[in-house]
Write a protein that holds these residues in place. Structure first.
Motif, PDB file in Angstrom:
ATOM      1  N   GLY A 222       0.807  -1.218   0.000  1.00 59.45           N
ATOM      2  CA  GLY A 222       0.000   0.000   0.000  1.00 59.45           C
ATOM      3  C   GLY A 222       0.836   1.262   0.000  1.00 59.45           C
ATOM      4  N   SER A 223       2.143   1.140  -0.250  1.00 65.32           N
ATOM      5  CA  SER A 223       3.019   2.299  -0.086  1.00 65.32           C
ATOM      6  C   SER A 223       2.867   3.319  -1.205  1.00 65.32           C
ATOM      7  N   SER A 224       2.384   2.924  -2.391  1.00 63.36           N
ATOM      8  CA  SER A 224       2.208   3.912  -3.454  1.00 63.36           C
ATOM      9  C   SER A 224       1.113   4.905  -3.095  1.00 63.36           C
ATOM     10  N   PHE A 225      -0.037   4.396  -2.675  1.00 65.05           N
ATOM     11  CA  PHE A 225      -1.103   5.284  -2.222  1.00 65.05           C
ATOM     12  C   PHE A 225      -0.653   6.126  -1.036  1.00 65.05           C
ATOM     13  N   CYS A 226      -0.143   5.443  -0.028  1.00 61.97           N
ATOM     14  CA  CYS A 226       0.131   6.124   1.238  1.00 61.97           C
ATOM     15  C   CYS A 226       1.351   7.031   1.151  1.00 61.97           C
ATOM     16  N   GLY A 227       2.360   6.647   0.373  1.00 65.60           N
ATOM     17  CA  GLY A 227       3.511   7.514   0.180  1.00 65.60           C
ATOM     18  C   GLY A 227       3.139   8.785  -0.554  1.00 65.60           C
ATOM     19  N   THR A 228       2.224   8.686  -1.526  1.00 70.69           N
ATOM     20  CA  THR A 228       1.760   9.877  -2.225  1.00 70.69           C
ATOM     21  C   THR A 228       0.980  10.784  -1.279  1.00 70.69           C
ATOM     22  N   ALA A 229       0.143  10.198  -0.435  1.00 68.11           N
ATOM     23  CA  ALA A 229      -0.594  10.998   0.548  1.00 68.11           C
ATOM     24  C   ALA A 229       0.358  11.716   1.498  1.00 68.11           C
ATOM     25  N   GLU A 230       1.398  11.029   1.958  1.00 67.06           N
ATOM     26  CA  GLU A 230       2.383  11.660   2.843  1.00 67.06           C
ATOM     27  C   GLU A 230       3.023  12.874   2.173  1.00 67.06           C
ATOM     28  N   ALA A 231       3.358  12.742   0.880  1.00 65.14           N
ATOM     29  CA  ALA A 231       3.981  13.856   0.158  1.00 65.14           C
ATOM     30  C   ALA A 231       3.032  15.044   0.072  1.00 65.14           C
ATOM     31  N   LEU A 232       1.748  14.790  -0.138  1.00 67.14           N
ATOM     32  CA  LEU A 232       0.775  15.876  -0.213  1.00 67.14           C
ATOM     33  C   LEU A 232       0.615  16.564   1.134  1.00 67.14           C
ATOM     34  N   ILE A 233       0.618  15.799   2.188  1.00 64.68           N
ATOM     35  CA  ILE A 233       0.477  16.380   3.528  1.00 64.68           C
ATOM     36  C   ILE A 233       1.671  17.275   3.839  1.00 64.68           C
ATOM     37  N   ARG A 234       2.858  16.874   3.401  1.00 64.88           N
ATOM     38  CA  ARG A 234       4.040  17.719   3.610  1.00 64.88           C
ATOM     39  C   ARG A 234       3.940  19.033   2.838  1.00 64.88           C
ATOM     40  N   LEU A 235       3.140  19.053   1.776  1.00 60.88           N
ATOM     41  CA  LEU A 235       2.920  20.296   1.029  1.00 60.88           C
ATOM     42  C   LEU A 235       1.894  21.195   1.692  1.00 60.88           C
ATOM     43  N   GLY A 236       1.251  20.704   2.733  1.00 60.60           N
ATOM     44  CA  GLY A 236       0.240  21.498   3.417  1.00 60.60           C
ATOM     45  C   GLY A 236      -1.177  21.138   3.049  1.00 60.60           C
ATOM     46  N   ILE A 237      -1.367  20.076   2.269  1.00 64.28           N
ATOM     47  CA  ILE A 237      -2.722  19.646   1.934  1.00 64.28           C
ATOM     48  C   ILE A 237      -3.340  18.990   3.161  1.00 64.28           C
ATOM     49  N   PRO A 238      -4.503  19.444   3.613  1.00 65.50           N
ATOM     50  CA  PRO A 238      -5.119  18.833   4.797  1.00 65.50           C
ATOM     51  C   PRO A 238      -5.386  17.346   4.595  1.00 65.50           C
ATOM     52  N   GLU A 239      -5.094  16.585   5.598  1.00 60.64           N
ATOM     53  CA  GLU A 239      -5.288  15.137   5.518  1.00 60.64           C
ATOM     54  C   GLU A 239      -6.721  14.790   5.126  1.00 60.64           C
ATOM     55  N   ARG A 240      -7.686  15.553   5.653  1.00 60.63           N
ATOM     56  CA  ARG A 240      -9.094  15.251   5.390  1.00 60.63           C
ATOM     57  C   ARG A 240      -9.488  15.531   3.939  1.00 60.63           C
TER      58      ARG A 240
END
Length: 572
Positions: A222-240
């Protein structure tokens, strides 16, 4: 253990672009596009777009002129597919032929590579992933959230076309959508996103939007989905604001990455199954369907469970039995688009030659053939041996391919799965290399297992014979000696019977050097089966099929020891 192989092909970029445009233009001109034709175009263009963007951005993803032109074509293609699926005329905004012509023309002026390597999208080719499921998932998403802005991020390779479908479906419902594709990089269990500052700045300007990550899977980690989400969160995209569009929604504890197990349940997931979309409305078949996938076919074929062969359910293609047709039919997933067409051709040829059941066609990715009642074989009678010899000679004569023997891949797999053969034997293999590589390569059967040969009143028939040379497991296309070795191993031919049958096959194939090459392929075949049985036994654990694979593993190990000794003796 090595059991998988790379399924790729090299194509001319200019020729492939021209081919895609001609097909797109034909469907755009129709009042209502043809559904199966549009599926084929979506798959073909998605493969090309993915390959071009991979070639353009080998280290980090970035916006580009080529990416912008490819995006316009992809969205238009997705719009035509949606119209075909819904049996309506395309929206004018999605069938802007002038805009798409300009995009193709712009690509023709750019310094594109001469050739690219296309990766086979496994979901479309092997595992029954249907793009229409993503249209339905996008509709579910739009019903849950008020209309606004969205960024659809497709994970290459197969997420390329799927993200265009999600973006198009949302645009049809009034969303303002940006669509990008990226390639998560790194080892499979720890994929990370590598993007340039320019792309990160673009996404930051959409920080109020919903970010939708689109792909098949998740796989083991599941690291492709979750790694991409982590990168977005580091950009300031809200997790929700981050949602996943997978092909299935496993429980988090099934993922073998600790970070993915933690992150997976923190994001909404939108997925619709094949059963939801294709079976309930009766799209696939009007008559009642009996699901015999994942090994369930054994209850139809065998009278006692003790006779069941081992099955890894996750690697089986979807299969349905249609009893209320005359004659009864078997529907088996053969692949969407060109993948299904290729396998239909093979099935028809084998049926015409008298080796496989009658085939009626391929619709919506499913090969339709006569369901023949027969006795699965357990041993090798003289008549069956003769039929198998003629079958392999037929493949050797009629299904030769203009490629080289994958000698290096075979050696790597053999050494990895069995432990390195003795130095003396390996040096002998290298001395034989020219002889091995000089043999013709054949679209072999790849599954010479006893239960796949059935005895009928009219003789013996080979089932499941269309695609094991063309999936993402070993063997791929090989010397016919692979199938000879597989038959010897699975039917446990020994002594004089083994030698006589090898001589018979060599004579029918007009291949006197076959016995000389065979020791290598006997070792290679058993090395593959050792690897496959070990991984299956580990995955299935203490289940009936797990225990069956454990027993097979012990048997293959014993046979492999004999095969390696024979190989060493031949190399001396």
């Amino acid at each position: 253990m090595i059991v998988y192989r790379d399924a790729t092909r090299v194509v001319s970029v200019r020729s492939e672009l021209a081919h895609c445009f001609r097909r797109w233009q034909t469907q755009a001109a129709r009042a209502v596009p043809q559904h199966e034709a549009m599926v084929q175009i979506l798959i073909a263009f998605g493969m090309l777009e993915s390959a071009l963007l991979d070639a353009e951005a080998p280290l980090a993803d970035a916006p580009s002129r080529a990416g912008s032109a490819l995006r316009r074509i992809a969205l238009s293609t997705a719009g035509l597919l949606q119209a075909a699926w819904e049996q309506r005329a395309p929206r004018e905004a999605r069938r802007d032929e002038t805009g798409v012509r300009r995009a193709f023309a712009e690509l023709a002026q750019l310094p594109l590579p001469t050739t690219v390597t296309l990766r086979v999208p496994e979901g479309y080719a092997y595992y029954g992933l249907y793009p229409e499921c993503y249209l339905a998932a996008a509709a579910d998403f739009s019903e849950r959230y008020p209309r606004g802005r969205a960024v659809c991020i497709g994970l290459r390779s197969i997420g390329t076309g799927l993200s265009a479908l999600v973006a198009t479906a949302l645009q049809e419902r009034g969303w303002s959508v940006r669509r990008d594709t990226v390639r998560p990089r790194g080892v499979p269990s720890e994929r990370v996103l590598c993007t340039t500052g320019e792309l990160r700045r673009v996404w930051s300007r959409w920080s109020d939007a919903r970010f939708l990550i689109v792909d098949e899977g998740p796989g083991l980690s599941g690291s492709s989905f979750c790694g991409t989400a982590e990168a977005l969160i580091r950009l300031g995209i809200p997790e929700r604001h981050i949602a996943f569009f997978p092909s299935w929604d496993p429980p988090a504890d099934r993922l073998n990455s600790a970070s993915a197990r933690w992150r997976w349940p923190r994001h909404p997931r939108f997925t619709r199954s094949f059963e939801d979309i294709w079976l309930q409305p009766g799209h696939l078949e009007s008559a009642p369907l009996e699901d015999i996938s994942a090994g369930a076919w054994r209850r139809v074929v065998f009278s006692q469970t003790r006779d069941y062969p081992a099955v890894q359910p996750h690697h089986e293609r979807r299969k349905y039995l249609v009893r209320q047709r005359a004659p009864p039919r078997l529907l088996k997933f053969a692949g969407l688009g060109a993948f299904g067409t290729t396998r239909l051709r093979r099935a028809c040829e084998l049926a015409e030659a008298g080796f496989s059941p009658e085939t009626f066609g391929c619709r919506n990715g499913f090969l339709e053939s006569r369901f023949v009642i027969g006795r699965p074989q357990t041993g090798a009678s003289a008549d069956l041996l003769e039929t198998m010899a003629r079958y392999l000679a037929y493949l050797r004569e009629c299904h030769v391919r203009d490629v080289r023997v994958p000698f290096e891949a075979n050696c790597l797999m053999l050494n990895e799965n069995l432990g390195r053969v003795s130095e003396h034997a390996y040096e002998g293999l290298l001395r034989w290399r020219k002889r091995l590589e000089a043999a013709p390569v054949v679209a072999i059967d790849g599954r010479m297992l006893p239960h796949e040969w059935i005895g009928t009143a009219a003789g013996f028939l080979k089932t499941d014979a269309t695609d094991h040379h063309d999936d993402h497991f070993f063997p791929g296309q090989q010397d016919i000696a692979w199938d000879v070795a597989g038959t010897i191993a699975e039917f446990r031919l020994g002594g004089r019977l083994r030698l006589e049958w090898i001589a018979r096959v060599a004579a029918l194939c007009r291949d006197p050097a076959l016995p000389v090459r065979l020791p290598f392929y006997e070792a290679a075949y058993l090395a593959y089966r050792v690897g496959y049985a070990e991984l299956a036994a580990r995955s299935l654990g203490d289940s009936p099929d797990g225990r069956r694979f454990t027993a097979l593993l012990r048997r293959y190990h014993r046979q492999a020891l004999t095969a390696v000794q024979r190989l060493e003796g031949s190399a001396s």
